[in-house]
Structure formats: structure tokens, C-alpha cells
Design a protein around this motif. Structure first.
Motif, PDB file in Angstrom:
ATOM      1  N   THR A   1       0.976   4.174   1.390  1.00 32.38           N
ATOM      2  CA  THR A   1       0.578   4.479   2.996  1.00 32.38           C
ATOM      3  C   THR A   1       1.819   5.497   3.651  1.00 32.38           C
ATOM      4  OG1 THR A   1      -0.657   2.632   3.454  1.00 32.38           O
ATOM      5  CG2 THR A   1      -1.370   4.944   4.520  1.00 32.38           C
ATOM      6  N   ASP A   2       3.022   4.646   3.537  1.00 30.77           N
ATOM      7  CA  ASP A   2       3.890   4.421   3.730  1.00 30.77           C
ATOM      8  C   ASP A   2       5.094   5.364   3.389  1.00 30.77           C
ATOM      9  OD1 ASP A   2       3.160   3.691   6.296  1.00 30.77           O
ATOM     10  OD2 ASP A   2       3.454   1.150   5.744  1.00 30.77           O
TER      11      ASP A   2
ATOM     12  N   ALA B   1       0.521  -0.938   0.003  1.00 32.13           N
ATOM     13  CA  ALA B   1      -0.509  -0.134   0.257  1.00 32.13           C
ATOM     14  C   ALA B   1       0.981   1.121   0.070  1.00 32.13           C
ATOM     15  CB  ALA B   1      -0.764  -0.605   1.512  1.00 32.13           C
TER      16      ALA B   1
ATOM     17  N   THR C   1      -6.156   3.715  -5.106  1.00 33.36           N
ATOM     18  CA  THR C   1      -5.792   3.612  -3.416  1.00 33.36           C
ATOM     19  C   THR C   1      -4.803   3.899  -2.832  1.00 33.36           C
ATOM     20  OG1 THR C   1      -3.826   1.996  -4.260  1.00 33.36           O
ATOM     21  CG2 THR C   1      -5.073   0.603  -4.523  1.00 33.36           C
TER      22      THR C   1
ATOM     23  N   GLN D   1      -3.564   8.552  -1.753  1.00 32.02           N
ATOM     24  CA  GLN D   1      -4.285   9.644  -1.495  1.00 32.02           C
ATOM     25  C   GLN D   1      -3.689  10.199  -0.221  1.00 32.02           C
ATOM     26  OE1 GLN D   1      -7.332   8.215   1.504  1.00 32.02           O
ATOM     27  NE2 GLN D   1      -8.886   7.932  -0.874  1.00 32.02           N
ATOM     28  N   ASP D   2      -3.450  11.081  -0.941  1.00 30.18           N
ATOM     29  CA  ASP D   2      -2.836  12.162  -0.108  1.00 30.18           C
ATOM     30  C   ASP D   2      -1.876  12.331  -0.741  1.00 30.18           C
ATOM     31  OD1 ASP D   2      -5.133  13.943   1.400  1.00 30.18           O
ATOM     32  OD2 ASP D   2      -5.310  11.914   2.219  1.00 30.18           O
ATOM     33  N   LYS D   3      -0.828  12.379  -1.577  1.00 30.32           N
ATOM     34  CA  LYS D   3       0.675  11.861  -1.962  1.00 30.32           C
ATOM     35  C   LYS D   3       0.712  12.771  -3.347  1.00 30.32           C
ATOM     36  CE  LYS D   3       0.568   8.319   0.973  1.00 30.32           C
ATOM     37  NZ  LYS D   3       1.563   9.057   2.281  1.00 30.32           N
TER      38      LYS D   3
END
Ligand SMILES: Cc1cc2nc3c(=O)[nH]c(=O)nc-3n(C[C@H](O)[C@H](O)[C@H](O)COP(=O)(O)O)c2cc1C
Length: 182
Positions: A41-42, A39, A67, A69-71
Motif C-alpha cells: 500500500t505505501d 503490504a 494483494t 492493487q492500483d500500482k
């Protein structure tokens, strides 16, 4: 800045470009085929590469793009058409549309990639009025694509991503209040 490079590649063209881009980011980066990608996320920066399928990102890349977000996100791709064509520009745009609005698209790169010879054989058997029929113009384009991605494509990708890396690092430095030489 932890960078994630994810690529979708059927015949290896996009994988080659992915590996070249990954080199730019060195040890602060991870490289994964989309089938094994974690993912996003990290990671601080996400780079997604795809092969153009019917004028947009291939299905696996589409699913991954959704998938994120916010990147800050950058896209790269390979395709059979010419990289300066309207088709190349619209393929990148169509792929970007799979990104959530919370992301920021910070750069793109696209180059030609050789077309699977099996596909060209199928094109040769299509009737003349079919959109993929092997016309002389198309055969010429397939011939040109056959040598790509080449060394200069990989260099161009690395130059673009080195610029993106520098500007993201500058922004990150400013956010931390560091003084940067201009
Ligand atoms: C099913 C299929 C559909 C394709 N559709 C397009 C297309 O719409 N436009 C294009 O320019 N190239 C198209 N191509 C060519 C590929 O995008 C190109 O050869 C790409 O470099 C393949 O990348 P890969 O080696 O990473 O799989 C298509 C290829 C396949 C197999």
C-alpha cells in the motif's frame, strides 16, 4: 518514488537477482523476502520476484501478487528452463495473471537459475517416459543452468530495471508538470 522489492527464493537464485535490482533503486527502495514483506500500500512501485514452480510463480509469490492493487508492478523470475523459451514466457504470463486488473505491468525480467542438485538426483531416478526424467537434453540444460544467475544476468536485470525506473520517473515528473529534457 518509493519502490518495494519483494522476492520469493528457496535456494538463493532469485534473491541474488532481487539484490541486484534493489541496487538500481538505492535509498528510495526497500527489499524484503516475501515471508517478511510489508503490504504494498505505501509504495509507489512494486517489484515482485519469484522462482518458477510448475510453469508459474511459486505459491508464496502468488499470494503476494494477489494483494497488490492500483500500482505499477514489475515482475522478475528465475527458472531452470532457458530464458528465451516458450516456457519462460508462459511462466511470466501465468504469474502476471495473479495481479489485479487495477495494476499496470510495466516490465519483466527472467533468467536461468541453478537447479537444486537434490532435485536433479531425484530426476535421475525417474523412468525414461516421466516428464522430468534426466534425458541427455535435460542434463545439458541443468548443466547450463548451474552457473546462473551469473554476472551478466545481474547486469541485464539492472539495465532493464534502470530503464523502467527512468520511464516511471519521467511519467511522475510529467504528472507533476515538470519539464523534462528529451
Ligand atoms: C519444486 C520445483 C519446481 C520447479 N519447477 C520449475 C518449472 O516448472 N520450470 C522451470 O523452468 N524450472 C522449475 N524449477 C527450477 C527453479 O525455478 C529454479 O532452479 C530457480 O532458479 C530456483 O530459484 P531459487 O533459488 O530462488 O529458489 C523448479 C524447482 C523446484 C524446486
Amino acid at each position: 518514488m518509493q519502490t518495494l522489492v519483494v522476492y520469493s527464493s528457496l535456494t538463493g537464485n532469485t534473491k541474488k537477482v532481487a539484490e541486484a535490482i534493489y541496487e538500481v533503486f538505492g535509498e528510495k527502495a526497500a527489499l524484503f523476502p516475501v515471508e517478511m514483506a510489508p503490504a504494498p500500500t505505501d509504495y509507489d512501485f512494486v517489484i515482485v520476484g519469484f522462482w518458477v514452480d510448475k510453469g508459474t510463480a511459486d505459491k508464496k509469490a502468488q499470494e503476494y501478487l494477489k494483494t497488490i492493487q492500483d500500482k505499477p508492478v514489475a515482475l522478475f523470475a528465475t527458472l531452470g528452463a532457458y530464458p528465451d523459451s516458450e516456457h519462460a514466457a508462459s511462466s511470466l504470463k501465468n504469474a502476471a495473471a495473479f495481479l489485479d486488473a487495477s495494476n499496470q505491468l510495466v516490465g519483466t525480467f527472467i533468467c536461468q537459475g541453478k537447479i537444486d542438485p537434490k532435485l536433479i538426483e531425484q530426476f535421475k531416478n525417474m523412468p525414461g517416459n516421466h516428464p522430468h526424467a534426466a534425458t541427455p537434453e535435460r542434463m545439458e540444460r541443468y548443466k547450463k543452468a548451474a552457473s546462473h544467475p551469473d554476472a551478466s544476468d545481474l547486469e541485464a536485470a539492472q539495465a532493464i530495471f534502470a530503464d523502467i525506473k527512468n520511464s516511471l520517473n519521467r511519467v511522475a515528473g510529467q504528472e507533476k508538470g515538470e519539464v523534462t529534457a528529451s
